[in-house]
Write an enzyme that holds these catalytic residues in place. Structure first.
Site, PDB file in Angstrom:
ATOM      1  N   LEU A 159       1.373  -3.710  -0.004  1.00 24.27           N
ATOM      2  CA  LEU A 159       2.448  -4.094   1.166  1.00 24.27           C
ATOM      3  C   LEU A 159       2.274  -5.417   1.608  1.00 24.27           C
ATOM      4  CD1 LEU A 159       1.131  -1.904   3.333  1.00 24.27           C
ATOM      5  CD2 LEU A 159       3.453  -2.036   3.094  1.00 24.27           C
ATOM      6  N   GLU A 160       1.361  -5.912   0.192  1.00 22.68           N
ATOM      7  CA  GLU A 160       0.910  -7.870   0.446  1.00 22.68           C
ATOM      8  C   GLU A 160       2.285  -8.411   0.202  1.00 22.68           C
ATOM      9  OE1 GLU A 160      -3.107  -8.358  -1.746  1.00 22.68           O
ATOM     10  OE2 GLU A 160      -3.729  -7.742  -0.037  1.00 22.68           O
TER      11      GLU A 160
ATOM     12  N   GLU B 123     -12.200  -2.993   3.029  1.00 22.94           N
ATOM     13  CA  GLU B 123     -12.174  -2.429   3.932  1.00 22.94           C
ATOM     14  C   GLU B 123     -12.649  -3.493   4.949  1.00 22.94           C
ATOM     15  OE1 GLU B 123     -13.036   0.452   0.603  1.00 22.94           O
ATOM     16  OE2 GLU B 123     -13.455  -2.276   0.845  1.00 22.94           O
TER      17      GLU B 123
ATOM     18  N   GLY C  16     -10.421 -13.099  -2.982  1.00 19.85           N
ATOM     19  CA  GLY C  16      -9.792 -13.209  -2.416  1.00 19.85           C
ATOM     20  C   GLY C  16      -8.816 -13.914  -2.100  1.00 19.85           C
TER      21      GLY C  16
ATOM     22  N   PRO D 164      -6.529 -10.647 -12.756  1.00 19.42           N
ATOM     23  CA  PRO D 164      -7.257  -8.766 -12.322  1.00 19.42           C
ATOM     24  C   PRO D 164      -7.733  -8.362 -11.631  1.00 19.42           C
ATOM     25  CG  PRO D 164      -8.134 -10.867 -13.514  1.00 19.42           C
ATOM     26  CD  PRO D 164      -7.655 -11.983 -13.012  1.00 19.42           C
ATOM     27  N   ARG D 165      -7.704  -7.601 -11.794  1.00 19.01           N
ATOM     28  CA  ARG D 165      -8.540  -6.309 -10.093  1.00 19.01           C
ATOM     29  C   ARG D 165     -10.157  -7.422  -9.821  1.00 19.01           C
ATOM     30  NH1 ARG D 165      -9.681  -4.891  -6.097  1.00 19.01           N
ATOM     31  NH2 ARG D 165      -9.929  -2.616  -4.815  1.00 19.01           N
TER      32      ARG D 165
END
Length: 397
Positions: free
Chosen positions: A312-313, A39, A285, A247-248
């Site tokens: 999209l990245e 966000e 990040g 990993p997420r």
């Protein structure tokens, strides 16, 4: 709501702010709320548009410490960073007494009832930017339509990412006068961040040998084994190939590193050891930057029903994409990229292996193989400025 002792322990950082003890400001700021990393990335270009469109102080709140770190990385000292207050009536009132914002802007679907109702009571305009309704959230909302209508009515404007999102807000019962499609602010964030990435510096740091790099981004449990199996098969046939596994949830990195060592020479990104075959990302990040050095990218959250991560990245870099069948959160974009030949659906380790092998056979390391995907993403920009224009016009009106 969880007990205060638990919350005080769980969120010790920024506890005073979470309790509404904000320093009083000389001027009323524009309050922008972005819960966490994703966000904040969406809010970033809109905040820049606000700062470029007038003399407005911006107060940016997050809930997570990782979101705060991302905000500091992207915006530096140009905004005042705070932790979001708990949504308890007396805390909300204390917060608004101290902040007294000109307007409140929350990003995506981060909705806290007590704050929204108190803003409306005080006549402070609220806006929902980059508004989205995933299929799962929409199904839940339809079961409690009256509550959602009441809550969403607190907003002056709801700026939806897409026609599909707008339709879902309207089906819930939101007035058509309140909802407008402005596009996805994350596109503007991607394009701005892309221009800031030192790709050649990354290559020199992580891959000075110029080997082929495959990337599995934001993987969830149940996907890592598939990725590692596909890579294990591939490295037996293709020389000089490497895998970056992100990993997420970074806390899983240590466990994944142990698993990866069974497949090849595995290292952690934070260590940056040479001669690696598999690099496990244990930092927050950095994933978007890493897509810039990838020859192909698998999108996590798509082999398991998590809605898929941000396709999209890698597309913005022109990277060929592979993903599973569960891309609900990016369904339209994934369909478009499949039509353009930039994305392929895989369901097994064998299918991922074949797609990766095909990509590596198509060209040299570092080539932009999907320029049409890169152009597609660039054509979606402009949402951040459109959002700010709507907010500014509403405040002046």
């Amino acid at each position: 709501m969880a007990s205060f002792p638990y919350l005080a322990f769980r969120y010790r950082e920024g506890l005073k702010e979470r309790l509404g003890y904000y320093e009083k400001l000389k001027e009323s700021p524009l309050w922008v709320h972005a819960v966490s990393v994703g966000e904040v990335q969406a809010a970033f270009p809109m905040v820049k548009a606000i700062q470029g469109g007038g003399n407005h102080e911006v107060l940016l709140s997050t809930i997570t410490s990782t979101g705060r770190c991302m905000a500091r990385k992207l915006l530096g000292d140009s905004v005042r960073l705070v932790y979001y207050p708990w949504d308890v009536p007396w805390i909300v009132k204390r917060t608004l007494d101290r902040v007294n914002p000109k307007a409140y802007v929350t990003v995506e679907t981060e909705l806290w009832p007590n704050l929204l109702y108190e803003l409306k009571k005080r006549g402070i305009p609220a806006f929902l930017a980059n508004a989205r309704f995933s299929e799962r959230s929409f199904r839940k909302a339809r079961r409690h339509r009256e509550f959602w209508c009441s809550l969403l009515d607190c907003f002056e404007k709801i700026m939806a990412r897409s026609e599909e999102d707008m339709t879902r807000f309207l089906e819930i019962g939101v007035s058509s006068e309140k909802v407008v499609v402005t596009g996805d602010c994350k596109i503007d964030a991607l394009l701005a961040r892309r221009s800031m990435v030192d790709v050649e510096g990354l290559r020199r740091s992580l891959n000075p040998e110029g080997k082929r790099v495959l990337l599995a981004g934001s993987t969830h449990e149940g996907e890592d084994s598939v990725v590692l199996e596909a890579f294990s098969r591939l490295k037996d046939k293709v020389r000089d190939v490497r895998l970056i596994l992100a990993p997420r949830h970074p806390h899983r990195a240590q466990k994944l590193w142990e698993e990866a060592k069974k497949v090849g020479r595995a290292v952690l990104l934070s260590k940056k050891e040479p001669d690696w075959e598999i690099m496990v990302v244990d930092q927050v990040g950095v994933l978007f930057d890493l897509y810039g050095i990838a020859d192909a990218a698998f999108i996590g959250g798509s082999l398991v029903p998590k809605g898929g991560q941000n396709i999209l990245e890698p597309a913005s870099w022109g990277v060929p994409i592979q993903h599973g069948p569960f891309m609900d959160d990016f369904s339209k974009v994934s369909r478009e990229l499949i039509k353009l030949g930039c994305a392929k659906v895989v369901k097994t380790a064998a299918e991922l292996y074949y797609e990766w092998e095909a990509v590596l056979n198509e060209g040299a390391a570092g080539e932009i193989r999907c320029p049409q995907g890169k152009s597609y993403v660039e054509g979606l920009g402009g949402a951040a400025l459109r959002n700010w224009e709507i907010i500014n016009k509403s405040m002046q009106g």
